[in-house]
Design a protein around this motif. Structure first.
Motif, short mmCIF file in Angstrom:
data_model
loop_
_atom_site.label_atom_id
_atom_site.label_comp_id
_atom_site.label_asym_id
_atom_site.label_seq_id
_atom_site.Cartn_x
_atom_site.Cartn_y
_atom_site.Cartn_z
N GLU A 40 0.87 -1.19 0.00
CA GLU A 40 0.00 0.00 0.00
C GLU A 40 0.90 1.23 0.00
OE1 GLU A 40 -2.04 1.07 3.76
OE2 GLU A 40 -1.04 -0.66 4.64
N SER A 41 0.34 2.38 -0.33
CA SER A 41 1.14 3.60 -0.41
C SER A 41 1.79 3.92 0.93
CB SER A 41 0.25 4.79 -0.82
OG SER A 41 0.91 6.00 -0.48
N LEU A 42 3.10 4.08 0.90
CA LEU A 42 3.85 4.37 2.13
C LEU A 42 3.44 5.74 2.67
CD1 LEU A 42 5.59 2.39 0.31
CD2 LEU A 42 7.57 3.29 1.51
N TYR A 43 3.31 6.69 1.75
CA TYR A 43 3.06 8.06 2.18
C TYR A 43 1.63 8.23 2.68
CZ TYR A 43 7.57 9.03 0.11
OH TYR A 43 8.92 9.03 -0.16
N ALA A 44 0.67 7.60 2.00
CA ALA A 44 -0.72 7.72 2.45
C ALA A 44 -0.88 7.09 3.83
CB ALA A 44 -1.66 7.07 1.45
N ARG A 45 -0.20 5.99 4.06
CA ARG A 45 -0.30 5.34 5.36
C ARG A 45 0.30 6.23 6.46
NH1 ARG A 45 -1.12 0.23 7.58
NH2 ARG A 45 -0.23 0.19 9.66
N GLY A 46 1.43 6.87 6.14
CA GLY A 46 2.05 7.77 7.11
C GLY A 46 1.16 8.96 7.42
N VAL A 47 0.57 9.53 6.39
CA VAL A 47 -0.32 10.68 6.62
C VAL A 47 -1.56 10.23 7.41
CG1 VAL A 47 -1.73 12.48 5.53
CG2 VAL A 47 0.51 11.92 4.58
N ALA A 48 -2.05 9.03 7.14
CA ALA A 48 -3.22 8.54 7.88
C ALA A 48 -2.91 8.46 9.38
CB ALA A 48 -3.64 7.17 7.35
N ALA A 49 -1.73 7.98 9.72
CA ALA A 49 -1.36 7.90 11.14
C ALA A 49 -1.24 9.30 11.74
CB ALA A 49 -0.04 7.14 11.30
N PHE A 50 -0.72 10.24 10.96
CA PHE A 50 -0.61 11.63 11.43
C PHE A 50 -2.00 12.22 11.66
CE2 PHE A 50 -0.22 16.20 10.84
CZ PHE A 50 0.86 16.50 11.65
N CYS A 51 -2.92 11.96 10.74
CA CYS A 51 -4.29 12.50 10.87
C CYS A 51 -4.96 11.91 12.11
CB CYS A 51 -5.12 12.17 9.62
SG CYS A 51 -4.50 13.03 8.16
N ALA A 52 -4.73 10.62 12.35
CA ALA A 52 -5.30 9.99 13.55
C ALA A 52 -4.72 10.65 14.80
CB ALA A 52 -5.02 8.50 13.52
N ALA A 53 -3.41 10.90 14.78
CA ALA A 53 -2.76 11.54 15.94
C ALA A 53 -3.35 12.94 16.18
CB ALA A 53 -1.26 11.61 15.74
N MET A 54 -3.67 13.66 15.10
CA MET A 54 -4.30 14.99 15.26
C MET A 54 -5.65 14.87 15.96
SD MET A 54 -3.67 17.46 12.04
CE MET A 54 -3.94 16.44 10.64
N ARG A 55 -6.33 13.73 15.73
CA ARG A 55 -7.63 13.52 16.39
C ARG A 55 -7.45 12.98 17.80
NH1 ARG A 55 -8.59 10.88 11.37
NH2 ARG A 55 -8.34 8.85 12.35
N GLY A 56 -6.19 12.79 18.22
CA GLY A 56 -5.93 12.26 19.55
C GLY A 56 -5.91 10.75 19.58
N ASP A 57 -5.80 10.13 18.41
CA ASP A 57 -5.86 8.68 18.31
C ASP A 57 -4.49 8.14 17.93
OD1 ASP A 57 -6.43 6.09 17.72
OD2 ASP A 57 -7.79 6.50 16.04
N GLY A 58 -3.70 7.77 18.92
CA GLY A 58 -2.40 7.14 18.66
C GLY A 58 -1.31 8.13 18.29
N SER A 59 -0.16 7.56 17.92
CA SER A 59 1.03 8.36 17.60
C SER A 59 1.27 8.34 16.11
CB SER A 59 2.27 7.73 18.23
OG SER A 59 2.24 7.88 19.59
N PRO A 60 1.98 9.36 15.60
CA PRO A 60 2.40 9.29 14.19
C PRO A 60 3.31 8.09 13.97
CG PRO A 60 2.81 11.46 15.15
CD PRO A 60 2.42 10.57 16.29
N ALA A 61 3.44 7.69 12.71
CA ALA A 61 4.29 6.54 12.38
C ALA A 61 5.73 6.79 12.84
CB ALA A 61 4.23 6.28 10.89
#
Ligand code: NDP
Length: 338
Positions: free
Chosen positions: A285-306
């Motif tokens: 899967e796209s490396l960059y999209a997955r990284g941004v997804a983790a960052f977006c989740a972290a902005m929502r308070g859900d987990g840490s960035p990759a």
């Protein structure tokens, strides 16, 4: 009612944003690229038009003053990251910053501290952790598939494409050179795979054909990790046909990844042990999209960035150590005895 869009501002009208990150941000539901800041107003406007971005600013301050911008992606040349992260933190924007985070570890620490104080998420765009291949390698190593990991070999000697043969080759003040550009990724990948930290570095570098101004365009280094593992890293801008890869050798097996030190979702994995050799299936899967997804989740308070700010700091710290080792480390001179 439609959900409000979370707006991203691009700091730097860069190649990496054009080639990978704009799409990666747009792949996130509810997220949009709303602005770009470039030091060159004409180029910034052209970039915005090409990529369908609503606003183009000719200063970082103007972009940060835009209330539509909630997060920034910083992909300017490396010497600018420090001041731009500090400004973004002051403006209350979440920050996804490119690697190397800064030119010095002290600057990178200050960037992380500023984001902590401002209560904004800060992450480092070390994309390789997001590769399905590297995540599978990590899972297998943690599950004991190769026993105790003893050695790693990283093959990351590539050819810098003509459109990137600029500041990386002739601007020491911009953090050019292969070590801050590529070795830093190797270090981060190994830290991720091994759950271990590098503690010693030796190395030698060369300036073969591309780099100038005291910068290196090829390096071979060895790192010792705090679990005793030795890792050999081969990084270059000058090699066209080597192919990339990574190998982790343990006392009960070996994992071999081919074509895995890359921006693209490709590559194969093989496990060799007493039962023989077999391919390890991977769902890319796209490396960059997955990284941004983790960052977006972290902005929502859900987990840490990759890759967190601290990952960026630690990986920079080791890359700086490799560069120091290459530039002035102990090398035992071999004199012809005959
Ligand atoms: P670029 O050279 O494409 O962009 C860097 C800066 O150069 C931009 O901010 C822009 O300045 C300026 N620039 C870009 N294109 C032109 C042009 N045609 N003419 C004049 N100036 C131009 O660099 P990269 O995109 O390769 O790298 C940017 C950052 O991203 C670096 O920190 C690098 O290490 C990192 N990177 C990370 C990767 C990853 O996979 N994580 C991969 C590649 C790079 P302005 O701000 O004025 O618009």
């Amino acid at each position: 009612m439609t959900k409000p869009v979370i707006g991203w501002g691009l700091i730097g009208a860069s190649t990496i944003a054009a080639e990978h990150m704009i799409d990666a941000i747009r792949a996130q539901p509810g997220h949009a690229v709303v602005a770009v800041a470039s030091t060159d107003a004409t180029r910034g406007r052209a970039y915005a038009a090409t990529h369908g971005i609503a606003s183009a600013y000719d200063s970082v301050a103007a972009l940060l003053a835009d209330p539509a911008v909630a997060a920034v992606y910083i992909s300017t040349t490396n010497e600018l990251h420090h001041d731009q992260v500090l400004a973004a933190a002051r403006a209350g924007k979440h920050v996804l910053c490119e690697k190397p985070l800064a030119l010095t570890v002290a600057d990178a620490l200050a960037m992380a501290a500023a984001c902590r104080r401002a209560n904004v998420v800060m992450a480092t765009n070390h994309h390789l952790r997001n590769a399905a291949t590297h995540r599978k390698l990590r899972e297998l190593i943690r599950a004991g598939a190769i026993g105790k990991p003893l050695f790693a070999r990283v093959f990351h000697a590539v050819h810098l494409p003509p459109h990137l043969q600029g500041w990386r080759l002739d601007k020491p003040q911009a953090g050019g050179g292969v070590i801050l550009d590529i070795t830093v990724h190797d270090v981060d990948t190994l830290r991720f795979l091994l759950d271990a930290e590098p503690v010693e570095a030796v190395g030698m570098a060369q300036t073969a054909s591309m780099a100038r101004e005291g910068l290196e365009d090829g390096a071979m280094s060895v790192l010792r990790f705090d679990n005793g593992l030795l890792a050999q890293l081969h990084d270059a801008f000058t090699v066209k046909f080597a192919g990339t890869g990574i190998e982790i050798h343990g006392d009960a097996g070996s994992l071999v990844g081919r074509d895995v030190m890359t921006q693209r979702p490709i590559g194969t994995l093989t496990l060799r042990d007493a039962a023989g050799e077999r391919a390890v299936p991977v769902e890319h899967e796209s490396l960059y999209a997955r990284g941004v997804a983790a960052f977006c989740a972290a902005m929502r308070g859900d987990g840490s960035p990759a890759a967190t700010a601290e990952d960026g700091i630690r990986s920079l710290n080791a890359a700086v150590a490799v560069r120091e080792a290459c530039r002035g480390g102990i090398a035992v001179r071999i004199v012809d005895p005959v």
